[in-house]
Design an enzyme around this catalytic site. Structure first.
Site, PDB file in Angstrom:
ATOM      1  N   SER A 119       0.848  -1.200   0.000  1.00 30.36           N
ATOM      2  CA  SER A 119       0.000   0.000   0.000  1.00 30.36           C
ATOM      3  C   SER A 119       0.876   1.240   0.000  1.00 30.36           C
ATOM      4  O   SER A 119       1.677   1.445   0.924  1.00 30.36           O
ATOM      5  CB  SER A 119      -0.884   0.017   1.242  1.00 30.36           C
ATOM      6  N   HIS A 150      -1.370  -1.281  -4.188  1.00 27.34           N
ATOM      7  CA  HIS A 150      -2.619  -0.940  -3.509  1.00 27.34           C
ATOM      8  C   HIS A 150      -2.687   0.577  -3.290  1.00 27.34           C
ATOM      9  O   HIS A 150      -1.772   1.179  -2.725  1.00 27.34           O
ATOM     10  CB  HIS A 150      -2.654  -1.685  -2.172  1.00 27.34           C
ATOM     11  N   ASP A 165      -4.696   3.596  -1.647  1.00 24.98           N
ATOM     12  CA  ASP A 165      -5.674   3.954  -0.620  1.00 24.98           C
ATOM     13  C   ASP A 165      -6.182   5.371  -0.823  1.00 24.98           C
ATOM     14  O   ASP A 165      -5.493   6.340  -0.517  1.00 24.98           O
ATOM     15  CB  ASP A 165      -5.039   3.819   0.771  1.00 24.98           C
ATOM     16  N   MET A 219      -8.662   8.278   0.227  1.00 21.90           N
ATOM     17  CA  MET A 219      -9.428   8.686   1.415  1.00 21.90           C
ATOM     18  C   MET A 219      -9.911  10.123   1.257  1.00 21.90           C
ATOM     19  O   MET A 219      -9.164  10.975   0.779  1.00 21.90           O
ATOM     20  CB  MET A 219      -8.547   8.603   2.661  1.00 21.90           C
ATOM     21  N   HIS A 267      -8.496   1.215  -3.648  1.00 18.55           N
ATOM     22  CA  HIS A 267      -9.367   0.978  -2.486  1.00 18.55           C
ATOM     23  C   HIS A 267      -9.996   2.328  -2.122  1.00 18.55           C
ATOM     24  O   HIS A 267      -9.315   3.204  -1.592  1.00 18.55           O
ATOM     25  CB  HIS A 267      -8.498   0.413  -1.339  1.00 18.55           C
ATOM     26  N   MET A 297     -11.965   4.695  -0.067  1.00 16.47           N
ATOM     27  CA  MET A 297     -12.550   4.980   1.250  1.00 16.47           C
ATOM     28  C   MET A 297     -13.150   6.374   1.172  1.00 16.47           C
ATOM     29  O   MET A 297     -12.630   7.343   1.743  1.00 16.47           O
ATOM     30  CB  MET A 297     -11.467   4.867   2.326  1.00 16.47           C
ATOM     31  N   MET A 306     -11.397  -5.556   5.746  1.00 14.09           N
ATOM     32  CA  MET A 306     -10.563  -4.659   6.552  1.00 14.09           C
ATOM     33  C   MET A 306     -10.254  -5.352   7.881  1.00 14.09           C
ATOM     34  O   MET A 306     -11.167  -5.825   8.565  1.00 14.09           O
ATOM     35  CB  MET A 306     -11.294  -3.344   6.847  1.00 14.09           C
ATOM     36  N   ASP A 321      -6.621  -6.398   4.585  1.00 11.05           N
ATOM     37  CA  ASP A 321      -5.963  -5.085   4.580  1.00 11.05           C
ATOM     38  C   ASP A 321      -5.923  -4.493   5.987  1.00 11.05           C
ATOM     39  O   ASP A 321      -6.965  -4.185   6.563  1.00 11.05           O
ATOM     40  CB  ASP A 321      -6.764  -4.170   3.632  1.00 11.05           C
TER      41      ASP A 321
HETATM   42  C1  DX5 Z   1      -5.983   1.545   5.972  1.00  8.20           C
HETATM   43  C2  DX5 Z   1      -5.589   1.222   4.551  1.00  8.20           C
HETATM   44  C3  DX5 Z   1      -4.526   0.201   4.449  1.00  8.20           C
HETATM   45  C4  DX5 Z   1      -3.242   0.591   5.118  1.00  8.20           C
HETATM   46  C5  DX5 Z   1      -2.538  -0.626   5.582  1.00  8.20           C
HETATM   47  O1  DX5 Z   1      -7.052   2.398   5.982  1.00  8.20           O
HETATM   48  O2  DX5 Z   1      -6.705   0.768   3.801  1.00  8.20           O
HETATM   49  O3  DX5 Z   1      -4.295  -0.175   3.095  1.00  8.20           O
HETATM   50  O4  DX5 Z   1      -2.407   1.344   4.312  1.00  8.20           O
HETATM   51  O5  DX5 Z   1      -1.426  -0.236   6.306  1.00  8.20           O
HETATM   52  P1  DX5 Z   1      -0.657  -1.218   7.262  1.00  8.20           P
HETATM   53  O6  DX5 Z   1      -0.218  -2.396   6.452  1.00  8.20           O
HETATM   54  O7  DX5 Z   1       0.478  -0.401   7.762  1.00  8.20           O
HETATM   55  O8  DX5 Z   1      -1.616  -1.628   8.354  1.00  8.20           O
HETATM   56 ZN    ZN Z   2      -6.404  -0.238   1.731  1.00  4.41          ZN
END
Ligand code: DX5
Ligand code: ZN
Length: 215
Positions: free
Chosen positions: A7, A32, A34, A36, A65, A67, A136, A174
Site C-alpha cells: 500500500s 494498492h 488507498d 481517502m 481501495h 474509502m 478490513m 488489509d
Molecule cells: C488503511 C488502509 C490500508 C493501510 C494498511 O485504511 O486501507 O491499506 O495502508 O497499512 P498497514 O499495512 O500499515 O496496516
Molecule cells: Zn487499503
C-alpha cells in the site's frame, strides 16, 4: 500462492514513482492505492490525477481501495485514471450492485470492502457480481495499526461460502499485516495480502516481501 499488494499509503509521497518502481522490482504483485476523502475516514490522501500519473508495469495490477462517501459520484474519474481493480465500501453507497456493474462494464475488476464491524451477510446477494472481497482488518484511515484478531474467523467463513457457492472470488485482507500473521492469514484463505508499513517501513523491500510470502 499468496499475492502481496504493498500500500503506497506508507510510501514516500515525495518520490512515489521511485518507490513504486523499487517495490515492483522487489516482487510486488500489485500496487494498492488507498483513496481517502476525510469524510468516510478521518484522513485525506489522493485521487484520480495522482493515480493517473503513477508508473505502470506489465503484470502488476493497480488496485484502488476507495474509502470515500458516495463513490458513485466520482467513479468515472477513477475508471478513467486507469486502474485494474476497484474496491468500494459496502458502507459508503446505497446502490451497490449498480456501481459494481458499472465498474465491470468498464473492464475493471469490481470488489467490495467491508469494515471490521460489517457482517459478511451484507455480501449475500452480490457475491456473483464480485471478483474480490476486501476484508478490513483494522478500522480504515491510517497505516501502522494493529491487526484485529476476529478477522481470521471472518476470512475462514467467507472462504467457506465462496467454495460452497463455487465462485472464483479472491479474498484480500488489509490492515496490520506483517510477517508474524501472514501464515495464519494464508491458511485462513486469503489470496492477497495488503501491506503498508510491513513493506515501506522496511529498508529492504525485497526481504520484506519475501517474509510476507508464506513458505
Ligand atoms: C488503511 C488502509 C490500508 C493501510 C494498511 O485504511 O486501507 O491499506 O495502508 O497499512 P498497514 O499495512 O500499515 O496496516
Ligand atoms: Zn487499503
Amino acid at each position: 500462492m499468496v499475492k502481496i499488494a504493498p500500500s503506497i499509503l506508507s510510501a514516500s509521497f515525495e518520490k512515489l514513482g521511485a518507490d513504486i518502481d523499487e517495490v515492483v522490482k522487489a516482487g510486488a504483485d500489485m500496487i494498492h492505492l488507498d483513496v481517502m476523502d476525510g469524510v468516510f475516514v478521518p484522513n485525506i490522501t489522493f485521487g484520480p490525477p495522482v493515480i493517473k500519473s503513477l508508473p505502470r508495469y506489465d503484470g502488476v495490477e493497480m488496485d484502488a481501495h476507495l474509502m470515500i462517501t458516495h463513490p458513485e459520484n466520482n467513479i468515472q474519474s477513477f475508471l478513467d485514471a486507469g486502474v485494474d481493480r476497484i474496491s468500494v465500501h459496502v458502507e459508503s453507497t446505497i446502490h451497490l450492485q449498480r456501481l459494481l456493474q458499472q465498474i465491470r462494464a468498464a473492464g475493471v475488476k469490481p470488489a467490495v470492502a467491508l469494515n471490521p464491524s460489517t457482517p459478511l451477510h451484507s455480501l449475500d446477494w452480490i457475491l456473483e457480481d464480485l471478483d474480490m472481497v476486501l476484508l478490513m482488518s483494522v478500522n480504515p484511515g491510517f497505516g501502522g495499526q494493529k491487526y484485529i484478531p476476529a478477522t481470521t474467523k471472518k476470512i475462514e467463513t467467507l472462504k467457506e461460502t465462496i467454495v460452497k457457492r463455487g465462485l472464483g472470488i479472491e479474498i484480500q485482507v488489509d490492515g496490520g499485516v506483517y510477517p508474524g500473521n501472514a501464515h495464519e492469514l494464508a491458511s485462513a484463505g486469503v489470496d492477497i495480502l495488503v501491506a503498508g508499513s510491513a513493506v515501506f517501513g522496511r529498508e529492504d523491500y525485497k526481504q520484506a516481501i519475501s517474509e510476507l510470502k508464506p513458505k
